[in-house]
Design an enzyme around this catalytic site. Structure first.
Site, mmCIF file in Angstrom:
data_model
loop_
_atom_site.group_PDB
_atom_site.id
_atom_site.type_symbol
_atom_site.label_atom_id
_atom_site.label_comp_id
_atom_site.label_asym_id
_atom_site.label_seq_id
_atom_site.Cartn_x
_atom_site.Cartn_y
_atom_site.Cartn_z
ATOM 1 N N VAL A 2 0.851 -1.195 0.000
ATOM 2 C CA VAL A 2 0.000 0.000 0.000
ATOM 3 C C VAL A 2 0.887 1.247 0.000
ATOM 4 C CG1 VAL A 2 -1.719 1.329 1.286
ATOM 5 C CG2 VAL A 2 -1.920 -1.158 1.147
ATOM 6 N N SER A 27 12.409 -1.401 9.309
ATOM 7 C CA SER A 27 13.358 -2.489 9.042
ATOM 8 C C SER A 27 14.542 -2.081 8.179
ATOM 9 C CB SER A 27 12.611 -3.639 8.345
ATOM 10 O OG SER A 27 12.018 -3.144 7.164
ATOM 11 N N GLN A 62 2.127 0.848 7.684
ATOM 12 C CA GLN A 62 3.006 -0.147 8.278
ATOM 13 C C GLN A 62 2.246 -1.354 8.832
ATOM 14 O OE1 GLN A 62 6.243 -0.103 8.142
ATOM 15 N NE2 GLN A 62 6.321 -2.040 9.206
ATOM 16 N N CYS A 124 -10.807 -2.309 2.506
ATOM 17 C CA CYS A 124 -10.896 -2.133 1.055
ATOM 18 C C CYS A 124 -12.268 -2.517 0.496
ATOM 19 C CB CYS A 124 -9.809 -2.962 0.379
ATOM 20 S SG CYS A 124 -9.676 -4.631 1.003
ATOM 21 N N GLN A 151 -12.678 -11.593 -3.486
ATOM 22 C CA GLN A 151 -11.549 -10.725 -3.123
ATOM 23 C C GLN A 151 -10.217 -11.249 -3.633
ATOM 24 O OE1 GLN A 151 -13.845 -9.600 0.980
ATOM 25 N NE2 GLN A 151 -11.689 -9.087 0.929
ATOM 26 N N LYS A 233 -16.527 -6.365 9.462
ATOM 27 C CA LYS A 233 -16.118 -5.006 9.093
ATOM 28 C C LYS A 233 -17.128 -4.379 8.134
ATOM 29 C CE LYS A 233 -11.088 -5.577 9.493
ATOM 30 N NZ LYS A 233 -9.844 -5.808 8.708
ATOM 31 N N ARG A 256 -12.169 -15.358 -0.998
ATOM 32 C CA ARG A 256 -10.910 -15.073 -1.705
ATOM 33 C C ARG A 256 -10.940 -15.814 -3.038
ATOM 34 N NH1 ARG A 256 -8.246 -11.242 -0.025
ATOM 35 N NH2 ARG A 256 -7.737 -12.067 2.019
ATOM 36 N N HIS A 263 -10.930 -6.313 -6.092
ATOM 37 C CA HIS A 263 -12.017 -6.983 -5.386
ATOM 38 C C HIS A 263 -13.321 -6.756 -6.166
ATOM 39 C CE1 HIS A 263 -9.338 -7.763 -2.201
ATOM 40 N NE2 HIS A 263 -9.893 -7.127 -1.206
HETATM 41 N N1 HSE Z 1 -8.879 -7.396 4.371
HETATM 42 C C1 HSE Z 1 -8.890 -7.260 2.962
HETATM 43 C C2 HSE Z 1 -8.668 -8.585 2.283
HETATM 44 C C3 HSE Z 1 -7.859 -6.302 2.458
HETATM 45 O O1 HSE Z 1 -8.235 -9.516 2.951
HETATM 46 O O2 HSE Z 1 -8.914 -8.685 1.099
HETATM 47 C C4 HSE Z 1 -7.625 -5.071 3.232
HETATM 48 O O3 HSE Z 1 -8.710 -4.246 3.459
#
Ligand code: HSE
Length: 360
Positions: A2, A27, A62, A124, A151, A233, A256, A263
């Protein structure tokens, strides 16, 4: 990831003009940072509170652990600057505002006026849903929404994107012999892929299971309610962003799939009343500068409403808009968006501008 996309966008838009940026790392302290204005200064230590506190605004990509560790110490030390963050750690805290200014500019302006100092980018999937359905929410037409998501690997992380490609290669390599053989039939390919997915060597260290040629209907951890945290969320963040007088139920199943960084979501929207479809389309298609209404036609849909067409861009196409069989107040729609842009980096660079305007 990001952070890289944010940096690219800020450079592309000339956002660094008039700023004195300093780049920090947890790091890679001391190595040359990004060359802004031609000069690459060494990266500073992201745990050096005194150095962080010299700045009026800090932008963090981060992750939540860093936020938890650093922000409270900074505040305890008296730092009163603006904290802009991509991570979820502070999103739901009462002293934070979730930012998605095309949709909640009024909420943001009130928060700035009220002295809020923490501005956090939303999840997102939530941000992309609100960008796509903005017009419906703005008109107050939405009684509830079910969002079934598709996603991309990027939402899980950079290593997962790489693993998805490794999985595709593994299967492709195994099928090479069959692809050379014109007599191979569909069931040969199916057996080859099934054997590949079951092979001990199949690369799945990150996902734990195949994503290529498969999907994973689980994102993030289990909540007591039986939702995944990603699904949870959807409700809590959408409502915190919108701040409507009564909470709007948002729920669905987050899945996913093997896309890289976009997405997609299929929506069922329960409308508060039977609004004519042409009025709905006009409101949805003009709600903000990025949403694009796609005609409910086969070619237009296939050629614009998929990750392959949206990746790397800011447009949020929404299509398959039609009344559903359940009744005239049920609407179906499908949308796609780049989860690294509107889903992550873009709301951050835009809140940065808004805060600068307020400071000037
Ligand atoms: N949590 C989301 C995902 C991405 O796993 O696709 C970040 O918002």
């Amino acid at each position: 990831m990001v952070g890289s996309v944010l940096l690219e966008r800020m450079q592309a838009e000339g956002d660094f003009a008039g700023l004195e940026p300093e780049f920090f790392s947890t790091s890679q302290v001391g190595i040359p940072g990004p060359a802004i204005g031609g000069e690459a200064r060494p990266l500073a230590d992201a745990y050096d509170l005194a150095r962080l506190a010299r700045h009026d605004a800090l932008v963090s990509c981060q992750g939540g652990d860093y936020t938890k560790q650093v922000l409270s110490s900074l505040r305890e030390s008296g730092w009163q600057g603006w904290w802009i963050d991509a991570a979820s750690a502070k999103r739901m805290d009462p002293d934070s505002t979730i930012v998605l200014d095309p949709v909640n500019r009024g909420v943001i302006d009130r928060a700035i006026h009220d002295g809020v100092r923490n501005f956090i980018g939303g999840n997102c999937t939530v941000s992309l849903m609100l960008m796509a359905l903005h017009g419906l929410f703005r008109e107050g037409w939405v009684e509830w929404v079910s969002a079934m998501t598709y996603q991309a690997a990027s939402g899980a992380g950079a290593r997962q994107m790489r693993e998805l490609v490794e999985q595709m290669k593994f299967l492709g390599d195994r099928a090479d012999g069959l692809l050379q053989n014109p007599a191979a039939v569909a069931l040969d390919f199916d057996r080859c892929v099934a054997d590949g997915l079951a092979d001990d060597e199949f690369p799945q260290d990150q996902f734990g299971v195949p994503l290529a040629a498969s999907l994973i209907p689980w994102i993030d951890r289990l909540m007591e309610s039986g939702e995944t945290r990603e699904e949870w969320k959807g409700f809590v963040e959408a409502n915190k962003i919108l701040q409507t007088p009564e909470a709007i139920p948002v729920d669905g199943i987050c899945v996913r799939v093997g896309a890289m960084r976009c997405h997609s979501q299929a929506f069922t929207v329960k409308l508060r009343r039977d609004v004519p479809l042409d009025e709905i389309e006009s409101v949805m298609g003009s709600a903000n500068d990025w949403v694009q209404l796609v005609a409910n036609q086969p070619e237009a849909t296939r050629r614009s409403l998929g990750p392959a067409f949206v990746s790397g861009g800011l447009s949020v196409p929404v299509g398959r808009v039609r009344k559903l069989r359940m009744g005239p107040d049920y609407l179906g729609a499908f949308s796609v968006g780049d989860q690294l842009l509107w889903g992550a980096a873009e709301p951050l660079r835009r809140i940065f501008h808004i805060l600068r305007e307020h400071a000037d």
